[in-house]
Design a protein around this motif. Structure first.
Motif, PDB file in Angstrom:
ATOM      1  N   MET A   1      -2.367  16.126  11.541  1.00  0.00           N
ATOM      2  CA  MET A   1      -2.334  17.510  11.295  1.00  0.00           C
ATOM      3  C   MET A   1      -0.944  17.910  11.883  1.00  0.00           C
ATOM      4  O   MET A   1      -0.181  18.715  11.164  1.00  0.00           O
ATOM      5  CB  MET A   1      -3.634  18.167  11.514  1.00  0.00           C
ATOM      6  CG  MET A   1      -3.445  19.688  11.376  1.00  0.00           C
ATOM      7  SD  MET A   1      -4.942  20.550  11.554  1.00  0.00           S
ATOM      8  CE  MET A   1      -5.506  19.500  12.798  1.00  0.00           C
ATOM      9  N   TYR A   2      -1.124  17.964  13.166  1.00  0.00           N
ATOM     10  CA  TYR A   2       0.117  18.549  13.942  1.00  0.00           C
ATOM     11  C   TYR A   2       1.288  17.632  13.866  1.00  0.00           C
ATOM     12  O   TYR A   2       2.364  17.944  14.494  1.00  0.00           O
ATOM     13  CB  TYR A   2      -0.492  18.997  15.314  1.00  0.00           C
ATOM     14  CG  TYR A   2      -0.930  20.237  15.626  1.00  0.00           C
ATOM     15  CD1 TYR A   2      -0.443  21.370  15.738  1.00  0.00           C
ATOM     16  CD2 TYR A   2      -2.332  20.128  15.440  1.00  0.00           C
ATOM     17  CE1 TYR A   2      -1.115  22.524  15.886  1.00  0.00           C
ATOM     18  CE2 TYR A   2      -2.940  21.408  15.298  1.00  0.00           C
ATOM     19  CZ  TYR A   2      -2.289  22.694  15.752  1.00  0.00           C
ATOM     20  OH  TYR A   2      -2.745  23.802  15.899  1.00  0.00           O
ATOM     21  N   SER A 122      -9.007  27.010   5.623  1.00  0.00           N
ATOM     22  CA  SER A 122      -9.977  26.071   6.026  1.00  0.00           C
ATOM     23  C   SER A 122     -11.005  25.823   5.041  1.00  0.00           C
ATOM     24  O   SER A 122     -11.945  24.898   5.349  1.00  0.00           O
ATOM     25  CB  SER A 122     -10.768  26.512   7.486  1.00  0.00           C
ATOM     26  OG  SER A 122     -11.621  27.506   7.303  1.00  0.00           O
ATOM     27  N   ASP A 123     -10.852  26.288   3.779  1.00  0.00           N
ATOM     28  CA  ASP A 123     -11.986  26.012   2.717  1.00  0.00           C
ATOM     29  C   ASP A 123     -11.291  26.326   1.425  1.00  0.00           C
ATOM     30  O   ASP A 123     -10.316  26.936   1.407  1.00  0.00           O
ATOM     31  CB  ASP A 123     -13.234  26.680   2.778  1.00  0.00           C
ATOM     32  CG  ASP A 123     -13.012  28.261   2.672  1.00  0.00           C
ATOM     33  OD1 ASP A 123     -13.133  28.729   1.342  1.00  0.00           O
ATOM     34  OD2 ASP A 123     -12.827  29.042   3.786  1.00  0.00           O
ATOM     35  N   ALA A 124     -11.970  25.848   0.368  1.00  0.00           N
ATOM     36  CA  ALA A 124     -11.261  26.016  -0.802  1.00  0.00           C
ATOM     37  C   ALA A 124     -11.422  27.297  -1.564  1.00  0.00           C
ATOM     38  O   ALA A 124     -10.486  27.859  -2.129  1.00  0.00           O
ATOM     39  CB  ALA A 124     -12.154  24.958  -1.806  1.00  0.00           C
ATOM     40  N   ALA A 130      -5.597  32.642  -1.734  1.00  0.00           N
ATOM     41  CA  ALA A 130      -4.312  32.814  -1.069  1.00  0.00           C
ATOM     42  C   ALA A 130      -3.316  32.170  -2.014  1.00  0.00           C
ATOM     43  O   ALA A 130      -2.365  32.858  -2.207  1.00  0.00           O
ATOM     44  CB  ALA A 130      -4.304  31.993   0.251  1.00  0.00           C
ATOM     45  N   GLU A 131      -3.573  31.203  -2.841  1.00  0.00           N
ATOM     46  CA  GLU A 131      -2.642  30.784  -3.894  1.00  0.00           C
ATOM     47  C   GLU A 131      -2.358  31.868  -4.771  1.00  0.00           C
ATOM     48  O   GLU A 131      -1.279  32.088  -5.390  1.00  0.00           O
ATOM     49  CB  GLU A 131      -3.122  29.547  -4.389  1.00  0.00           C
ATOM     50  CG  GLU A 131      -2.864  28.323  -3.340  1.00  0.00           C
ATOM     51  CD  GLU A 131      -3.568  27.166  -4.017  1.00  0.00           C
ATOM     52  OE1 GLU A 131      -3.222  25.983  -3.421  1.00  0.00           O
ATOM     53  OE2 GLU A 131      -4.358  27.309  -4.976  1.00  0.00           O
ATOM     54  N   GLN A 141      -4.740  23.795   3.071  1.00  0.00           N
ATOM     55  CA  GLN A 141      -6.115  23.595   3.429  1.00  0.00           C
ATOM     56  C   GLN A 141      -6.239  22.759   4.560  1.00  0.00           C
ATOM     57  O   GLN A 141      -6.394  21.515   4.241  1.00  0.00           O
ATOM     58  CB  GLN A 141      -7.063  23.484   2.169  1.00  0.00           C
ATOM     59  CG  GLN A 141      -8.478  23.598   2.554  1.00  0.00           C
ATOM     60  CD  GLN A 141      -9.494  23.164   1.500  1.00  0.00           C
ATOM     61  OE1 GLN A 141      -9.354  23.486   0.259  1.00  0.00           O
ATOM     62  NE2 GLN A 141     -10.540  22.741   1.791  1.00  0.00           N
ATOM     63  N   GLN A 142      -6.397  22.970   5.659  1.00  0.00           N
ATOM     64  CA  GLN A 142      -6.775  22.145   6.739  1.00  0.00           C
ATOM     65  C   GLN A 142      -8.241  21.823   6.600  1.00  0.00           C
ATOM     66  O   GLN A 142      -9.200  22.448   6.491  1.00  0.00           O
ATOM     67  CB  GLN A 142      -6.448  22.729   8.093  1.00  0.00           C
ATOM     68  CG  GLN A 142      -4.753  22.886   8.252  1.00  0.00           C
ATOM     69  CD  GLN A 142      -4.053  21.636   8.315  1.00  0.00           C
ATOM     70  OE1 GLN A 142      -4.595  20.493   8.333  1.00  0.00           O
ATOM     71  NE2 GLN A 142      -2.834  21.792   8.484  1.00  0.00           N
TER      72      GLN A 142
END
Length: 310
Positions: A1-2, A122-124, A130-131, A141-142
């Motif tokens: 991720m990072y 962090s969720d669908a 947001a999209e 989405q992390q």
């Protein structure tokens, strides 16, 4: 991720919501090159996680970084100012949205909007929102490392203790300052009153224990007067040091629309929304959450109102 982030990474947050996600991601990634600039509840959480690790002034933190990772809270300008500085310096800006409300407003202060280059959720549900709202910004989405960590902590605590037999209700509080309908009472207290008045609809034992867990931003003593007014020795303030310990104690959870309710669902708890019917609906998109208002039989006056509205 990072691994995809250019370091050093400036971490700037004030409110607890996004900070919890950021620290969980840091915990799982072990990213070593962080420049912290935390304040408020986020700083308290940072000290619990990293001790007295020194903080950096905002301007120095952003200027000394190649990537900004910031929260999107309401109680401060520090995250907004960090994004403004990052834009001025040409530094990549990533903002973390931790809930499902007021997405556009999170990036506006004093009428001035500063959007990031990238938004992490962090969720669908949050990704889809947001999209839609930010079609020109990259939405990522992390994995929800914070939720996974909390659930594992709840399970660990449950395995180490002996469960009690009685119903144990945890009420997770949050600041809702606006009044609803014709009332002048702040929403958080209106919901509490509505919840207690209709507690019988949950069909719990007569000796149900109720603990109120304050929000990280709540001042000490905020609910003391309300608790005294109830005159019920089974209603008390929750003093557990962590949310995981509070959830492990509980058999069911209630609240308005705080993220702690989502955590409770993930930990296998039955979750009740206490928002009264005259208030704006709960913004949590999870269909498993039970609305207290749906459990209350309609009265004769309610039926008249419904008929007159047709």
């Amino acid at each position: 991720m990072y691994a995809a982030l250019d370091a050093p990474v400036a971490v700037v947050a004030h409110d607890a919501g996004a900070a919890n996600h950021i620290f969980a991601w840091l915990r799982t990634s072990g990213h070593p090159n962080i420049i912290p600039c935390l304040a408020g509840p986020a700083l308290t959480l940072w000290k619990q996680e990293y001790g007295k690790h020194p903080q950096t002034e905002l301007a120095d933190a952003v200027a000394g970084s190649k990537t900004l990772l910031s929260g999107t809270g309401w109680a401060s300008h520090v995250e907004h100012d960090a994004r403004r500085l990052a834009r001025q310096l040409g530094i990549k800006s990533i903002a973390v949205i931790d809930h499902w409300t007021n997405y556009r407003e999170r990036f506006i202060r004093d009428g001035h909007e500063v959007l990031p280059d990238e938004i992490w959720v962090s969720d669908a549900y949050a990704r889809e929102m947001a999209e839609t709202i930010f079609p020109n910004i990259k939405i990522v989405q992390q994995p929800n490392a914070y939720l996974a960590y909390l659930v594992s902590e709840v399970e660990r605590i449950e395995q180490s203790g002996t469960p009690e037999a009685d119903d144990r209700l945890l009420y997770v509080l949050e600041p809702i300052r606006q009044a609803w309908g014709d009332s002048e009472l702040a929403g958080e207290f209106a919901a509490l009153d509505y919840f207690v008045e209709n507690l019988h609809c949950l069909q719990l034992g007569k000796d149900v224990q109720i603990r109120l867990r304050p929000h990280p931003s709540d001042p000490t003593g905020k609910y003391d007067q309300w608790i005294r007014k109830q005159g019920n020795p089974n209603i008390m303030l929750d003093c557990a040091p962590t949310l995981a310990e509070s959830l492990a104690w509980s058999t069911l959870v209630a609240g308005c629309q705080t993220y702690a309710m989502v955590t409770a669902l993930a930990a296998g708890r039955k979750v009740i929304c206490s928002i009264p019917p005259w208030a704006p609906p709960c913004v949590l998109p999870h269909p498993e959450i039970i609305k207290l208002s749906a459990l209350i039989p309609p009265t004769f006056s309610d039926q008249n109102v419904k008929n007159e509205s047709r």
